[in-house]
Design a protein around this motif. Structure first.
Motif, mmCIF file in Angstrom:
data_model
loop_
_atom_site.group_PDB
_atom_site.id
_atom_site.type_symbol
_atom_site.label_atom_id
_atom_site.label_comp_id
_atom_site.label_asym_id
_atom_site.label_seq_id
_atom_site.Cartn_x
_atom_site.Cartn_y
_atom_site.Cartn_z
ATOM 1 N N GLU A 5 17.397 -17.743 -42.173
ATOM 2 C CA GLU A 5 18.020 -17.872 -40.855
ATOM 3 C C GLU A 5 17.092 -18.576 -39.881
ATOM 4 N N ARG A 6 15.801 -18.253 -39.937
ATOM 5 C CA ARG A 6 14.840 -18.932 -39.054
ATOM 6 C C ARG A 6 14.719 -20.411 -39.419
ATOM 7 N N ALA A 7 14.746 -20.692 -40.721
ATOM 8 C CA ALA A 7 14.679 -22.088 -41.168
ATOM 9 C C ALA A 7 15.917 -22.856 -40.708
ATOM 10 N N ASN A 8 17.077 -22.225 -40.843
ATOM 11 C CA ASN A 8 18.315 -22.873 -40.405
ATOM 12 C C ASN A 8 18.284 -23.156 -38.905
ATOM 13 N N ALA A 9 17.795 -22.182 -38.132
ATOM 14 C CA ALA A 9 17.715 -22.364 -36.681
ATOM 15 C C ALA A 9 16.742 -23.484 -36.321
ATOM 16 N N PHE A 10 15.618 -23.538 -37.035
ATOM 17 C CA PHE A 10 14.633 -24.596 -36.800
ATOM 18 C C PHE A 10 15.223 -25.972 -37.092
ATOM 19 N N LEU A 11 15.928 -26.093 -38.222
ATOM 20 C CA LEU A 11 16.532 -27.371 -38.596
ATOM 21 C C LEU A 11 17.639 -27.753 -37.621
ATOM 22 N N ARG A 12 18.356 -26.769 -37.123
ATOM 23 C CA ARG A 12 19.398 -27.045 -36.134
ATOM 24 C C ARG A 12 18.785 -27.641 -34.876
ATOM 25 N N GLU A 13 17.683 -27.075 -34.418
ATOM 26 C CA GLU A 13 17.011 -27.593 -33.224
ATOM 27 C C GLU A 13 16.537 -29.024 -33.432
ATOM 28 N N ILE A 14 16.025 -29.300 -34.626
ATOM 29 C CA ILE A 14 15.576 -30.662 -34.935
ATOM 30 C C ILE A 14 16.734 -31.653 -34.875
ATOM 31 N N SER A 15 17.896 -31.212 -35.333
ATOM 32 C CA SER A 15 19.044 -32.126 -35.451
ATOM 33 C C SER A 15 19.740 -32.405 -34.124
ATOM 34 N N ILE A 16 19.559 -31.545 -33.139
ATOM 35 C CA ILE A 16 20.289 -31.698 -31.878
ATOM 36 C C ILE A 16 20.006 -33.035 -31.192
ATOM 37 N N PRO A 17 18.753 -33.469 -31.063
ATOM 38 C CA PRO A 17 18.516 -34.796 -30.453
ATOM 39 C C PRO A 17 19.158 -35.929 -31.251
ATOM 40 N N ILE A 18 19.143 -35.820 -32.581
ATOM 41 C CA ILE A 18 19.773 -36.846 -33.424
ATOM 42 C C ILE A 18 21.284 -36.854 -33.189
ATOM 43 N N ALA A 19 21.856 -35.645 -33.130
ATOM 44 C CA ALA A 19 23.299 -35.536 -32.915
ATOM 45 C C ALA A 19 23.702 -36.122 -31.564
ATOM 46 N N ARG A 20 22.898 -35.859 -30.538
ATOM 47 C CA ARG A 20 23.198 -36.392 -29.209
ATOM 48 C C ARG A 20 23.049 -37.915 -29.169
ATOM 49 N N ARG A 21 22.010 -38.397 -29.820
ATOM 50 C CA ARG A 21 21.741 -39.839 -29.798
ATOM 51 C C ARG A 21 22.861 -40.623 -30.468
ATOM 52 N N PHE A 22 23.381 -40.102 -31.575
ATOM 53 C CA PHE A 22 24.392 -40.835 -32.338
ATOM 54 C C PHE A 22 25.788 -40.212 -32.230
ATOM 55 N N ASN A 23 25.936 -39.260 -31.306
ATOM 56 C CA ASN A 23 27.240 -38.646 -31.044
ATOM 57 C C ASN A 23 27.827 -38.008 -32.301
ATOM 58 N N LEU A 24 27.011 -37.217 -32.982
ATOM 59 C CA LEU A 24 27.430 -36.532 -34.207
ATOM 60 C C LEU A 24 27.611 -35.046 -33.887
ATOM 61 N N LYS A 25 28.746 -34.718 -33.319
ATOM 62 C CA LYS A 25 29.017 -33.387 -32.772
ATOM 63 C C LYS A 25 28.762 -32.250 -33.762
ATOM 64 N N TYR A 26 29.174 -32.419 -35.002
ATOM 65 C CA TYR A 26 29.104 -31.321 -35.974
ATOM 66 C C TYR A 26 27.863 -31.378 -36.865
ATOM 67 N N LEU A 27 26.980 -32.334 -36.647
ATOM 68 C CA LEU A 27 25.779 -32.421 -37.480
ATOM 69 C C LEU A 27 24.897 -31.179 -37.384
ATOM 70 N N PRO A 28 24.628 -30.630 -36.175
ATOM 71 C CA PRO A 28 23.761 -29.439 -36.112
ATOM 72 C C PRO A 28 24.256 -28.267 -36.954
ATOM 73 N N ASP A 29 25.574 -28.114 -37.083
ATOM 74 C CA ASP A 29 26.126 -27.010 -37.872
ATOM 75 C C ASP A 29 25.861 -27.176 -39.364
ATOM 76 N N HIS A 30 25.594 -28.396 -39.788
ATOM 77 C CA HIS A 30 25.475 -28.672 -41.223
ATOM 78 C C HIS A 30 24.164 -29.361 -41.597
ATOM 79 N N PHE A 31 23.280 -29.528 -40.625
ATOM 80 C CA PHE A 31 22.054 -30.274 -40.903
ATOM 81 C C PHE A 31 21.184 -29.555 -41.935
#
Length: 286
Positions: free
Chosen positions: A6-32
Motif C-alpha cells: 500500500e505504501r509502494a502504491n501510494a508512492f507510485l501514485r504521487e510520482i505519476s500525478i505530475p505526469i498525469a497533469r502534464r499529459f492530461n492522463l486523468k486515470y493514470l494515477p489509479d493504474h500507474f
C-alpha cells in the motif's frame, strides 16, 4: 497501519500525478502502480525466471543456444508467450461494458485501465529490450508505438478500442510455439504443421481482417471527435495505428513467403523418412 504494498502504491501514485497533469492522463494515477509492477515483472521473467526454468526443463537445448543473443531471444519468446496469454485474458474482460460502447471515444471502465496498464508495462519492457538488444528497427517502432498508444487511453480516450486491439495477441502464443518447436528439433512435424495452420488462421482473421475492420471504426471515431482533442494527439494515434497495421501486413507476408515453404518442405521430408522406415522391413523380407 498501511502494508508495504500500500505504501509502494501510494508512492507510485504521487510520482505519476505530475505526469498525469502534464499529459492530461486523468486515470493514470489509479493504474500507474500496475504499469510499474508489470514492467518489473516482465523484466524479472526475462532475466531471471525464463533462463532458470529453461536450464531446469530443457538444459541441453538451452545450453546449446549459441551466444548471448540466442539465449536472450529464447527468453524473449517465453515473456512474449506469457504476455500474450495475460493480455488476451484481460482483453476479454474489457469487452461488453455499456460504459464503453455508449461512448467509444471517451468512455471508461476500470477493467480497461488494468488491461492498458499491463500492456503499457509490457511495451516499456519491450521497447527497452528492443533498443538494448537491437536486432530490427521494426521491433523498436512496434514497442514505442504500442507504449504510446496504450498510455494515451488514460485520458480517458478510445478505451472502447484498446481491448479489441489487444485481441491481436491471440495469435502470438502460436507464433512462439512455432519458434520453440524449431529450437526443440520438431521442425516439420505434425505438431508444428497443425500449430502453423492455427497461427496463420488466427493471425489473418484477428490481426488482418478484424484488425483492419476495427481500425476503420477507430479512425472514424478519431474523425468524429477531432475538434474535441488536440490535433497532435489525433495525428499521433492515426499514424500509430497505420504503422501497426502495416507491420502486421509485413509480418504476415514474410511468414507466408519464408516460413511456410520451409515448414512444408520439412514436413514432406519427415513423411518421406517415416515412409522409408515403414517400408524397410518389407524390403528385407522381400
Amino acid at each position: 497501519m498501511a502494508t508495504l504494498q500500500e505504501r509502494a502504491n501510494a508512492f507510485l501514485r504521487e510520482i505519476s500525478i505530475p505526469i498525469a497533469r502534464r499529459f492530461n492522463l486523468k486515470y493514470l494515477p489509479d493504474h500507474f502502480h500496475t504499469v510499474v509492477y508489470a514492467a518489473l515483472a516482465y523484466t524479472i521473467l526475462h532475466l531471471v525466471i525464463a533462463p532458470s526454468l529453461s536450464q531446469l526443463i530443457v538444459p541441453d537445448v538451452y545450453k546449446g543456444l549459441k551466444g548471448r543473443k540466442a539465449r536472450n531471444r529464447w527468453n524473449i519468446h517465453i515473456v512474449s508467450f506469457v504476455n500474450a496469454v495475460t493480455l488476451s485474458w484481460l482483453a476479454f474482460k474489457g469487452l461488453g461494458h455499456p460504459e464503453l460502447s455508449q461512448d467509444k471515444a471517451f468512455g471508461w471502465h476500470p477493467s480497461v485501465g488494468t488491461a492498458n496498464a499491463v500492456a503499457t508495462g509490457h511495451f516499456i519492457w519491450d521497447a527497452a529490450d528492443a533498443i538494448i538488444n537491437f536486432t530490427d528497427i521494426g521491433f523498436v517502432i512496434h514497442g514505442f508505438s504500442c507504449m504510446l498508444l496504450y498510455s494515451l487511453t488514460f485520458r480517458p480516450y478510445l478505451g472502447f478500442y484498446s481491448p479489441r486491439f489487444l485481441l491481436w495477441e491471440l495469435s502470438t502464443p502460436f507464433l512462439n510455439i512455432h519458434w520453440f518447436l524449431d529450437k526443440l528439433g520438431k521442425t516439420g512435424g505434425a505438431l508444428q504443421l497443425i500449430n502453423g495452420i492455427i497461427l496463420l488462421s488466427t493471425f489473418f482473421s484477428i490481426r488482418i481482417v478484424y484488425g483492419w475492420y476495427m481500425s476503420y471504426e477507430f479512425l472514424w471515431t478519431l474523425w468524429e471527435v477531432k475538434d474535441q482533442v488536440p490535433t497532435a494527439l489525433t495525428a499521433t494515434l492515426f499514424i500509430g495505428n497505420i504503422i501497426l497495421n502495416s507491420l502486421n501486413i509485413v509480418w504476415f507476408v514474410v511468414y507466408c513467403i519464408f516460413h511456410i515453404p520451409l515448414v512444408l518442405r520439412a514436413s514432406m521430408l519427415c513423411l518421406q523418412v517415416h515412409q522409408d522406415d515403414t517400408d524397410y522391413p518389407k524390403t528385407i523380407r522381400g
